[in-house]
Design a protein around this motif. Structure first.
Motif, PDB file in Angstrom:
ATOM      1  N   PHE A 143     -29.457  -3.749  62.993  1.00  0.00           N
ATOM      2  CA  PHE A 143     -30.396  -4.081  61.916  1.00  0.00           C
ATOM      3  C   PHE A 143     -31.799  -4.371  62.436  1.00  0.00           C
ATOM      4  O   PHE A 143     -32.535  -5.152  61.851  1.00  0.00           O
ATOM      5  N   ALA A 144     -32.178  -3.750  63.541  1.00  0.00           N
ATOM      6  CA  ALA A 144     -33.545  -3.900  64.014  1.00  0.00           C
ATOM      7  C   ALA A 144     -34.483  -3.097  63.119  1.00  0.00           C
ATOM      8  O   ALA A 144     -34.082  -2.145  62.444  1.00  0.00           O
ATOM      9  N   SER A 145     -35.745  -3.462  63.117  1.00  0.00           N
ATOM     10  CA  SER A 145     -36.727  -2.722  62.331  1.00  0.00           C
ATOM     11  C   SER A 145     -36.964  -1.360  62.963  1.00  0.00           C
ATOM     12  O   SER A 145     -36.702  -1.152  64.153  1.00  0.00           O
ATOM     13  N   PRO A 146     -37.481  -0.390  62.198  1.00  0.00           N
ATOM     14  CA  PRO A 146     -37.815   0.907  62.790  1.00  0.00           C
ATOM     15  C   PRO A 146     -38.787   0.775  63.955  1.00  0.00           C
ATOM     16  O   PRO A 146     -38.672   1.499  64.945  1.00  0.00           O
ATOM     17  N   GLU A 147     -39.733  -0.140  63.844  1.00  0.00           N
ATOM     18  CA  GLU A 147     -40.707  -0.306  64.920  1.00  0.00           C
ATOM     19  C   GLU A 147     -40.043  -0.773  66.213  1.00  0.00           C
ATOM     20  O   GLU A 147     -40.403  -0.338  67.305  1.00  0.00           O
TER      21      GLU A 147
END
Length: 884
Positions: free
Chosen positions: A273-277
């Motif tokens: 669930f990390a951000s795309p960035e």
């Protein structure tokens, strides 16, 4: 004693019907028994290749004469109880019975000793090719049976070639031995081609860890057998520092084409669930490490862990990778593709070629006992038949070496290739093979501090993106960031880095900083950096700072005199909260326009092994804060089980703030009985309840909305329930685990086994049209980005950049290079629908283009009246450049 024959007793009635269910030592000694008899000294002494008997119908020992028998454990269990004794006492006598051992070397030594043969008669290197031939013969015969074919192996020619090669080896005539061995392998290949006349592929993945970067890795690379080395940028950095010889050998093997590196990320083990960035930054950092130490980049993506992201295909293609390995090596499970070589990605979006297969462990003997079965399966079901093998350096069974040796003589057991070669030479998948899981199962291994570690990861991720956005926005418009309003050379303003309007709280915290109290023991938490807060004489509220805009501190709202807290009720502009006098939880959360209760909340202890429900009993309820900006009511009390026994104490603070879009709940637990075992079955939690059965659930996944029908919901962002009237939302603020405990109950897990944290925060809201906006805004509303204007602006508020679509989120902005004037941006569609958006700025744009994540042009965008027109597909994340 002169041996006349050498045989093995097999636990089957046919050679191609071996019991493939055997594991461990039983599988190992069965393979050892069969392959050991293919030693050239034994073949030369008997003048024939090995024979076999069935344990169900063994020969009469008295009828044997000079026959060496090898007996695996699985066969011994099926023999008559007196057979071994009769063999040993038979007349004329036979060589000693050899009971096979899991180690082939031990079994082989015993067989040679029983046959009175000198173990040094031939070199181990020469003997190894014959052992590989015996292994290949077993696999071809087993494969023929698995595919329901009849063997077409020319046994006379095969035996003739095998015996000639063995006698030549014993005589020291290596050229003749190689010629005859090649003929024997060719005959096996002809028999295999009768079953499947097309090449199939063997992909070997070498797994690395800090302990396997040295000699064992160098030895494997020096073998020259094709392998794909899975490593992260971090491991490569460690290898370069501690084992530079391994880096040199890896570079040599890559140049020779016998190895490639796969991976791409800089670090392994990152939370899902990390951000795309964050995902993109991981890839960029990993590629930088590869360029530094190997002089090349990763071309094929792979990762050790099972926490795959649905966002990866788009990011990988945009980062220039040519293929991906959709497989895991941590014991986790992945969704299964219809074809092993497939397009990975949404059918209407960006996809990348991938090998999606379950790896076979080269260290397990059962892998080799079942290999023919697996080969037959890939023949039958996959357009590009492929077997994926994996293991740590130096741990493979000897049967893996057999496979590699057989590959030198041809593709009888498959063509061994690196993954780079695999994607270069194999056919492209058909369009219909598209494979795109939108959800991945949890690995189930949550580790130590499963709650707080994920809160830390999620919040740091959000803060990092917000911080980079603020810096990039300031640079793009020519402003200088400063640490505080007092440090500004001119007029100080607060910048909103997000492209949505949000309130900003100055001189106070909407959320208590994560580094504040709440650990079981000092030093267990790694606190996040606290937000920079202005310290005026009183708290200030900037009620609606424009998205990608600014507000002067003079724009602070004049606060109304009406209190936010009154008795057991909290109110702001949007909603009203009533605290329960009995439990101390939330008795009612409702909107001003609708007086019916939509949400209630209390603390619970759940243990699937215990009967009855827990009770939350308040002992003290008081208004703990009631100023112009915020109001709080704090409840203290006990949690009891169904028998009235104390489970622990609690302190719950419910907070509302002016202009805030949600109710903040802050909880401290003092457990007297700790949860134990599996986290979903034993936990302290906040239970959110509503009146009717939920119609559907959605959750935030890597900053996009996705429906879910799982009882166990993993999302650190938000969970939304459609209750038929509208929507109800729980914002975890990093709390990752939620469970649908009943049709109208949602448990947000707080304290579980192995968790040291005792203080937790989350938020609740009703009828939120943009839950992602709320989730990001709640975490960053009190973290100011202060910049210095040269002079006071004409307006107390304003914007620098505007995106017209509310479901499109700006995740990155930076100025273009000095040769160009403009901005580079990345934007994300968050709600899953085709969207047309208009981008405008404080200066008119003159040109714009779509690029990949390496800033290579991919398309031209229309510009009208200084505004950029862009179409973005569902859940797409794109980079664009706009010049003014």
């Amino acid at each position: 004693m002169t041996i006349r024959r050498a045989s093995v007793i097999l636990p089957s009635t046919r050679l191609d019907e071996l019991p493939t269910h055997l594991t461990g030592h039983e599988a190992a000694d069965l393979l050892a028994a069969w392959t050991a008899l293919w030693h050239p000294a034994l073949i030369a002494a008997t003048g024939s290749h090995p024979r076999w008997h069935s344990a169900d119908n063994p020969p009469d020992p008295s009828e044997l004469e000079g026959e060496l028998i090898l007996l695996p454990t699985a066969s011994r269990q099926r023999l008559a109880s007196d057979w071994c004794d009769r063999y040993r006492t038979a007349s004329p006598p036979n060589p000693p019975l050899v009971e096979a051992r899991p180690s082939r070397q031990v079994t082989l030594a015993a067989a040679l000793a029983a046959a009175s043969l000198d173990p040094n008669l031939v070199s181990a290197e020469s003997a190894a090719d014959f052992l590989a031939l015996g292994h290949a013969h077993l696999q071809v015969e087993s494969l023929t049976g698995a595919m329901r074919y009849t063997s077409v192996l020319d046994t006379d020619q095969f035996e003739s070639a095998t015996v000639a090669a063995a006698k030549a080896t014993v005589a020291g005539n290596q050229p003749l031995a190689q010629e005859e061995l090649t003929r024997a392998f060719d005959l096996l290949a002809d028999a295999r081609n009768h079953v499947y006349a097309v090449d199939f592929y063997l992909v070997d993945v070498t797994l690395l860890a800090p302990s396997t970067l040295g000699e064992t890795l160098r030895t494997k690379l020096a073998s020259g057998s094709p392998t794909s080395v899975l490593l992260t940028g971090e491991l490569l950095e460690q290898m370069a520092s501690e084992q530079p010889e391994s880096v040199s050998e890896l570079r040599r093997a890559i140049s020779a084409g016998s190895a490639c590196v796969i991976g791409g990320k800089f670090q392994g083990g990152r939370s899902a669930f990390a951000s795309p960035e964050t995902l993109l930054a991981e890839l960029e950092n990993g590629q930088q490490a590869a360029r530094r130490h190997l002089g090349r980049e990763f071309e094929v993506f792979a990762q050790f862990e099972s926490n795959f992201s649905p966002r990866l295909p788009e990011i990988l293609v945009g980062s220039g990778l040519r293929g991906a390995l959709h497989a895991v090596f941590d014991g986790g499970r992945l969704p299964k593709a219809d074809q092993c070589k497939t397009w990975w990605g949404p059918g209407d979006g960006v996809a990348i070629q991938a090998l999606a297969a379950t790896p076979l462990d080269v260290a397990r003997p059962e892998t080799w006992l079942r290999l023919a079965e697996r080969i037959g399966d890939t023949f039958a079901h996959h357009h590009v038949a492929t077997i994926l093998l994996a293991g740590w350096p130096g741990t493979a069974c000897e049967y893996f070496d057999d496979l590699r040796r057989a590959a030198r003589y041809g593709a009888v057991l498959g063509k061994m290739v690196t993954l780079e070669e695999y994607f270069a030479i194999t056919r492209e998948p058909d369009e219909w093979t598209n494979f795109y899981p939108r959800e991945y199962p949890s690995s189930g291994d949550y580790g130590t501090n499963p709650i707080s570690s994920r809160i830390e990861s999620y919040r740091r991720d959000v803060f990092d993106v917000s911080e980079r956005l603020g810096t990039g926005l300031a640079k793009s418009v020519g402003l200088e960031r400063v640490g505080s309003p007092e440090a500004a050379a001119g007029c100080s303003v607060s910048i909103n880095p997000w492209n949505f309007a949000q309130p900003q709280y100055v001189g106070c915290y909407l959320l208590e900083p994560w580094g504040a109290t709440g650990t079981a023991s000092a030093g267990r938490d790694q606190p996040l950096a606290e937000p920079v807060a202005h310290e005026p004489s009183e708290s200030l509220l900037l009620p609606e700072v424009p998205g990608c805009g600014y507000a002067t501190f003079a724009a602070a709202a004049t606060m109304p005199t009406a209190p936010l807290a009154d008795n057991r009720i909290l109110r702001n502009e949007r909603f009203e909260v009533t605290i329960s006098e009995t439990t101390g939880g939330i008795q009612s959360l409702r909107m001003h326009r609708d007086r019916s209760t939509r949400i209630s909340q209390r603390l619970v202890f759940h243990d699937s092994r215990a009967a009855g429900a827990s009770q939350m009993l308040a002992e003290r309820i008081e208004i703990s804060r009631n100023d112009a900006v915020m109001g709080e009511i704090t409840s203290q009390g006990r949690l009891l089980n169904a028998a009235g026994e104390l489970l622990g104490g609690f302190k719950q603070t419910v907070r509302v703030a002016r202009a805030a879009p949600a109710v903040i709940v802050d909880i401290e637990l003092d457990p007297q009985r700790l949860p134990s075992g599996e986290i979903w079955r034993s936990y302290f939690a906040s239970r959110m309840a509503w009146s009717d059965q939920a119609i559907s659930f959605r959750r935030g996944v890597e900053w996009i909305a996705g429906e879910t029908n799982r009882e166990r919901i993993e999302s650190p962002e938000w969970v939304e329930i459609d209750d038929g009237i509208g929507t109800l939302a729980c914002f975890g603020l990093g709390l990752p685990f939620h469970r649908q405990a009943a049709p109208n109950f949602l448990d947000t897990l707080l304290l579980v086994d192995s968790e040291s944290r005792r203080r937790f925060q989350f938020a609740l809201n009703i009828d939120d049209a943009q839950p992602l906006v709320t989730a990001l805004g709640l975490l960053t509303a009190d973290r100011m980005c202060v910049a210095s204007f040269p002079a006071a602006p004409n307006s107390p508020t304003g914007w620098f950049l505007h995106i017209s679509a509310k479901n499109v989120l700006l995740t990155h902005i930076e100025p273009l290079s000095t040769s160009q004037s403009g901005v580079r941006m990345r934007i994300l569609e968050t709600q899953g629908r085709d969207t047309h958006a208009t981008l405008a700025a404080f200066r008119p744009f003159r040109a714009a283009r779509i690029t990949d994540f390496r800033s290579q042009p991919a398309g031209v965008l229309s510009v009208a009246d200084g505004r950029v027109e862009v179409d973005i597909g569902p859940h797409r994340w794109i980079q664009l450049e706009a010049e003014w």
